[in-house]
Design a protein around this motif. Structure first.
Motif, PDB file in Angstrom:
ATOM      1  N   GLY A 351     -40.632  28.520  18.806  1.00 11.34           N
ATOM      2  CA  GLY A 351     -39.874  27.631  19.671  1.00 11.34           C
ATOM      3  C   GLY A 351     -38.445  28.007  19.948  1.00 11.34           C
ATOM      4  O   GLY A 351     -37.777  27.372  20.770  1.00 11.34           O
ATOM      5  N   VAL A 352     -37.933  29.069  19.295  1.00 14.82           N
ATOM      6  CA  VAL A 352     -36.528  29.410  19.487  1.00 14.82           C
ATOM      7  C   VAL A 352     -36.269  29.909  20.902  1.00 14.82           C
ATOM      8  O   VAL A 352     -35.296  29.506  21.549  1.00 14.82           O
ATOM      9  N   LEU A 353     -37.130  30.797  21.404  1.00 14.79           N
ATOM     10  CA  LEU A 353     -36.892  31.361  22.734  1.00 14.79           C
ATOM     11  C   LEU A 353     -36.892  30.281  23.806  1.00 14.79           C
ATOM     12  O   LEU A 353     -36.067  30.313  24.739  1.00 14.79           O
ATOM     13  N   SER A 354     -37.776  29.296  23.691  1.00 16.17           N
ATOM     14  CA  SER A 354     -37.800  28.228  24.683  1.00 16.17           C
ATOM     15  C   SER A 354     -36.514  27.407  24.627  1.00 16.17           C
ATOM     16  O   SER A 354     -35.989  26.977  25.671  1.00 16.17           O
ATOM     17  N   GLN A 355     -35.967  27.225  23.415  1.00 17.23           N
ATOM     18  CA  GLN A 355     -34.694  26.517  23.301  1.00 17.23           C
ATOM     19  C   GLN A 355     -33.541  27.337  23.877  1.00 17.23           C
ATOM     20  O   GLN A 355     -32.618  26.790  24.484  1.00 17.23           O
ATOM     21  N   VAL A 356     -33.597  28.649  23.685  1.00 18.96           N
ATOM     22  CA  VAL A 356     -32.573  29.533  24.261  1.00 18.96           C
ATOM     23  C   VAL A 356     -32.591  29.415  25.778  1.00 18.96           C
ATOM     24  O   VAL A 356     -31.548  29.229  26.429  1.00 18.96           O
ATOM     25  N   ASN A 357     -33.760  29.525  26.362  1.00 22.09           N
ATOM     26  CA  ASN A 357     -33.867  29.452  27.817  1.00 22.09           C
ATOM     27  C   ASN A 357     -33.479  28.070  28.347  1.00 22.09           C
ATOM     28  O   ASN A 357     -32.927  27.944  29.451  1.00 22.09           O
ATOM     29  N   ASP A 358     -33.737  27.048  27.559  1.00 21.42           N
ATOM     30  CA  ASP A 358     -33.373  25.690  27.966  1.00 21.42           C
ATOM     31  C   ASP A 358     -31.861  25.526  28.078  1.00 21.42           C
ATOM     32  O   ASP A 358     -31.363  24.808  28.952  1.00 21.42           O
ATOM     33  N   VAL A 359     -31.109  26.225  27.203  1.00 27.00           N
ATOM     34  CA  VAL A 359     -29.642  26.165  27.275  1.00 27.00           C
ATOM     35  C   VAL A 359     -29.159  26.665  28.626  1.00 27.00           C
ATOM     36  O   VAL A 359     -28.312  26.037  29.285  1.00 27.00           O
ATOM     37  N   GLY A 364     -27.071  25.563  34.037  1.00 26.52           N
ATOM     38  CA  GLY A 364     -27.106  26.131  35.383  1.00 26.52           C
ATOM     39  C   GLY A 364     -26.635  27.565  35.449  1.00 26.52           C
ATOM     40  O   GLY A 364     -26.056  27.994  36.472  1.00 26.52           O
ATOM     41  N   VAL A 365     -26.877  28.353  34.403  1.00 23.16           N
ATOM     42  CA  VAL A 365     -26.484  29.762  34.374  1.00 23.16           C
ATOM     43  C   VAL A 365     -27.729  30.618  34.595  1.00 23.16           C
ATOM     44  O   VAL A 365     -28.710  30.513  33.851  1.00 23.16           O
ATOM     45  N   ASN A 366     -27.693  31.467  35.627  1.00 24.28           N
ATOM     46  CA  ASN A 366     -28.846  32.278  35.980  1.00 24.28           C
ATOM     47  C   ASN A 366     -28.944  33.509  35.079  1.00 24.28           C
ATOM     48  O   ASN A 366     -27.953  34.167  34.779  1.00 24.28           O
ATOM     49  N   ILE A 367     -30.157  33.824  34.653  1.00 25.37           N
ATOM     50  CA  ILE A 367     -30.405  34.977  33.791  1.00 25.37           C
ATOM     51  C   ILE A 367     -30.729  36.186  34.654  1.00 25.37           C
ATOM     52  O   ILE A 367     -31.669  36.164  35.459  1.00 25.37           O
ATOM     53  N   ASP A 368     -29.947  37.277  34.480  1.00 21.99           N
ATOM     54  CA  ASP A 368     -30.205  38.523  35.215  1.00 21.99           C
ATOM     55  C   ASP A 368     -31.246  39.384  34.511  1.00 21.99           C
ATOM     56  O   ASP A 368     -32.013  40.100  35.149  1.00 21.99           O
ATOM     57  N   GLY A 369     -31.248  39.354  33.198  1.00 26.58           N
ATOM     58  CA  GLY A 369     -32.195  40.146  32.426  1.00 26.58           C
ATOM     59  C   GLY A 369     -32.284  39.622  31.012  1.00 26.58           C
ATOM     60  O   GLY A 369     -31.319  39.056  30.485  1.00 26.58           O
ATOM     61  N   GLN A 370     -33.464  39.804  30.397  1.00 34.14           N
ATOM     62  CA  GLN A 370     -33.659  39.293  29.044  1.00 34.14           C
ATOM     63  C   GLN A 370     -34.505  40.280  28.242  1.00 34.14           C
ATOM     64  O   GLN A 370     -35.467  40.842  28.746  1.00 34.14           O
ATOM     65  N   PHE A 371     -34.106  40.496  26.997  1.00 34.85           N
ATOM     66  CA  PHE A 371     -34.787  41.435  26.122  1.00 34.85           C
ATOM     67  C   PHE A 371     -35.028  40.742  24.781  1.00 34.85           C
ATOM     68  O   PHE A 371     -34.121  40.137  24.220  1.00 34.85           O
ATOM     69  N   LEU A 372     -36.255  40.838  24.271  1.00 36.48           N
ATOM     70  CA  LEU A 372     -36.597  40.161  23.020  1.00 36.48           C
ATOM     71  C   LEU A 372     -37.420  41.077  22.133  1.00 36.48           C
ATOM     72  O   LEU A 372     -38.361  41.727  22.590  1.00 36.48           O
ATOM     73  N   ARG A 373     -37.034  41.154  20.858  1.00 39.00           N
ATOM     74  CA  ARG A 373     -37.837  41.828  19.844  1.00 39.00           C
ATOM     75  C   ARG A 373     -37.779  40.985  18.572  1.00 39.00           C
ATOM     76  O   ARG A 373     -36.792  40.295  18.316  1.00 39.00           O
ATOM     77  N   THR A 374     -38.844  41.051  17.791  1.00 39.29           N
ATOM     78  CA  THR A 374     -38.881  40.276  16.552  1.00 39.29           C
ATOM     79  C   THR A 374     -39.317  41.138  15.380  1.00 39.29           C
ATOM     80  O   THR A 374     -40.043  42.129  15.542  1.00 39.29           O
ATOM     81  N   ALA A 392     -19.726  31.521  29.815  1.00 44.59           N
ATOM     82  CA  ALA A 392     -20.344  32.270  28.724  1.00 44.59           C
ATOM     83  C   ALA A 392     -19.984  31.664  27.372  1.00 44.59           C
ATOM     84  O   ALA A 392     -20.828  31.572  26.470  1.00 44.59           O
ATOM     85  N   ALA A 393     -18.736  31.250  27.218  1.00 43.29           N
ATOM     86  CA  ALA A 393     -18.308  30.633  25.961  1.00 43.29           C
ATOM     87  C   ALA A 393     -19.059  29.330  25.715  1.00 43.29           C
ATOM     88  O   ALA A 393     -19.461  29.035  24.577  1.00 43.29           O
ATOM     89  N   GLN A 394     -19.280  28.563  26.779  1.00 43.79           N
ATOM     90  CA  GLN A 394     -20.017  27.309  26.644  1.00 43.79           C
ATOM     91  C   GLN A 394     -21.470  27.575  26.255  1.00 43.79           C
ATOM     92  O   GLN A 394     -22.036  26.884  25.391  1.00 43.79           O
ATOM     93  N   VAL A 395     -22.064  28.588  26.903  1.00 39.37           N
ATOM     94  CA  VAL A 395     -23.442  28.951  26.565  1.00 39.37           C
ATOM     95  C   VAL A 395     -23.534  29.366  25.094  1.00 39.37           C
ATOM     96  O   VAL A 395     -24.438  28.957  24.367  1.00 39.37           O
ATOM     97  N   ARG A 396     -22.589  30.190  24.655  1.00 35.47           N
ATOM     98  CA  ARG A 396     -22.612  30.651  23.277  1.00 35.47           C
ATOM     99  C   ARG A 396     -22.535  29.494  22.295  1.00 35.47           C
ATOM    100  O   ARG A 396     -23.239  29.463  21.272  1.00 35.47           O
ATOM    101  N   GLU A 397     -21.686  28.529  22.589  1.00 37.05           N
ATOM    102  CA  GLU A 397     -21.566  27.368  21.713  1.00 37.05           C
ATOM    103  C   GLU A 397     -22.885  26.610  21.617  1.00 37.05           C
ATOM    104  O   GLU A 397     -23.284  26.153  20.543  1.00 37.05           O
ATOM    105  N   GLU A 398     -23.558  26.487  22.748  1.00 36.70           N
ATOM    106  CA  GLU A 398     -24.845  25.785  22.744  1.00 36.70           C
ATOM    107  C   GLU A 398     -25.909  26.597  22.003  1.00 36.70           C
ATOM    108  O   GLU A 398     -26.728  26.040  21.265  1.00 36.70           O
ATOM    109  N   LEU A 399     -25.900  27.915  22.197  1.00 36.18           N
ATOM    110  CA  LEU A 399     -26.867  28.764  21.499  1.00 36.18           C
ATOM    111  C   LEU A 399     -26.673  28.689  19.990  1.00 36.18           C
ATOM    112  O   LEU A 399     -27.637  28.696  19.221  1.00 36.18           O
TER     113      LEU A 399
END
Length: 412
Positions: A351-359, A364-374, A392-399
């Motif tokens: 569920g972490v990735l879905s929460q990340v994308n929800d932020v 209202g910040v558009n994603i240009d590219g996303q990379f994920l490894r676990t 970006a600072a606001q997004v980071r705080e939410e993340l």
């Protein structure tokens, strides 16, 4: 561990211990990192904890022990560089769970080790250790008895990886026959041939050289049974890991003459520093070459290691790339010119990735590219966005508020 955001390179504190090669220092400075703290030796535990608490990047060699306790003080630490081959001196699990990737230089000293091994093979076949010892005691034994060329002799390589293959190539150039054993099927270089198994290799080889990693499977793998399988008068070289060979069994075989000679560079227990005494049952045996774990200790190797590990640390700090990290999900990332890059390191739970994308969706910040490894324990997601520094600072705080978050960073 507190999440971190990006700040000027001049504020990123780089701590380099144990006389890391000047090539590493030069690499950091050329990349814009000016806040570099250098130490020629490893640090006492209390001073190490003080220094690492202020560091964002730390570089060590083999003597510094980065235990879970030490890492618990490293609240600012972003990455660790092991300017050597092994990483046993680092608690990799603790570093991973703290969101800290570890980088090393697995191949940069390959040639140095290979050259030492081949040189020792020649010395052993000529009986040089015994003759040298006799001369040091005032003796003189000018005789060809027991002295042989290596040309035409069989070299058995146990562990046919990067070092083992290099040893084989150099040995063949001297006219040796090369056979090898590995737990995995390997492509032979030159005229080398795979042995039918370890016992087959031991029975056929005039010289056996070990090049295996330190794992539970290799601990004590070369003991009395393996010594007995060797050809009478054959020689053993170990420049891999000290725990691989049962030293007591080897000492007995050398003293009895069952084995003609040995060259040992690594030991089960080694001195912590140059001022500490070296103790081993092999001391005093004339047919043994003893060296203080210096297989990869050449200026050329150290220069190459300095360049390789520094480049990995700089790439991670600047770009977020974790290619060849030993304890971390590997992500190879393109440059992010024109984009802001956010790094999110988290426990690998559903569920972490879905929460990340929800932020990003909520803000209202558009994603240009996303990379994920676990990894089994840790996930690493990298997101490129077009956003202002404030966004970006606001997004980071939410993340950072997402449950299971270990670290967040912003790269502008």
């Amino acid at each position: 561990m507190s999440p971190t955001t990006s700040f000027p390179k001049s504020d990123i504190r780089v701590l380099l211990l144990e006389g890391v090669a000047p090539t590493a220092v030069e690499s950091f400075r050329n990349a814009g990192y000016s806040n570099i703290q250098l130490y020629d030796k490893s640090l006492p535990a209390d001073l190490l904890q003080q220094e690492i608490a202020q560091a964002h990047i730390v570089g060590i060699r083999s003597r510094t022990q980065l235990t879970a306790e030490v890492l618990s003080h490293a609240r600012r630490l972003m990455a660790i560089g092991a300017f050597c081959i092994g990483t046993n001196q680092i608690d990799l699990d603790a570093a991973e769970l703290a969101g800290i990737p570890v980088f090393n230089a697995p191949y940069s000293n390959t040639r140095s080790v290979a050259e030492l091994v081949v040189a020792e093979a020649i010395m052993l076949m000529r009986g040089i250790p015994q003759k040298s010892a006799q001369c040091h005691r005032g003796g003189w034994s000018k005789s060809a008895a027991g002295s042989h060329e290596v040309r035409g002799k069989t070299l058995g390589i146990v562990g046919y990886g990067h070092i083992g293959t290099q040893v084989g190539v150099i040995a063949e150039a001297l006219g040796m026959q090369v056979i090898f054993h590995d737990i995995e099927t390997k492509l032979a270089l030159g005229n080398a041939r795979m042995a039918l198994g370890l016992d087959d290799l031991l029975e056929r080889s005039d010289i056996v050289t070990l090049h295996v990693p330190e794992t539970p499977a290799t601990q004590g793998m070369f003991g009395a049974a393996q010594v007995t399988k060797m050809k009478p008068g054959a020689h053993l070289i170990n420049a891999s890991r000290g725990t691989v060979v049962d030293i007591e069994s080897l000492a007995g075989a050398l003293a009895s003459g069952a084995i003609g000679g040995a060259a040992i560079d690594v030991f089960p227990v080694e001195p912590q520093g140059n001022a500490d005494p070296f103790v081993s049952p092999l001391i005093g045996l004339d047919n043994v070459i003893l060296t203080p774990h210096i297989g990869g200790s050449t200026l050329e190797a150290q220069e190459n290691i300095g360049l390789e590990v520094a480049a990995k640390l700089i790439r991670y700090s600047d770009n977020g790339s974790t290619l060849s990290a030993v304890n971390f999900p590997e992500v190879t990332l393109p440059e992010h010119t024109g984009s802001t890059r956010l790094l999110h390191i988290h426990r690998n739970v559903p569920g972490v990735l879905s929460q990340v994308n929800d932020v990003f969706s909520r803000l209202g910040v558009n994603i240009d590219g996303q990379f994920l490894r676990t990894h089994p324990k840790v996930g690493y997601v990298v997101i490129d966005v077009t956003a202002t520094q404030e966004q970006a600072a606001q997004v980071r705080e939410e993340l950072a508020r997402i449950a299971g978050t270990l670290r967040t960073r912003v790269l502008y």
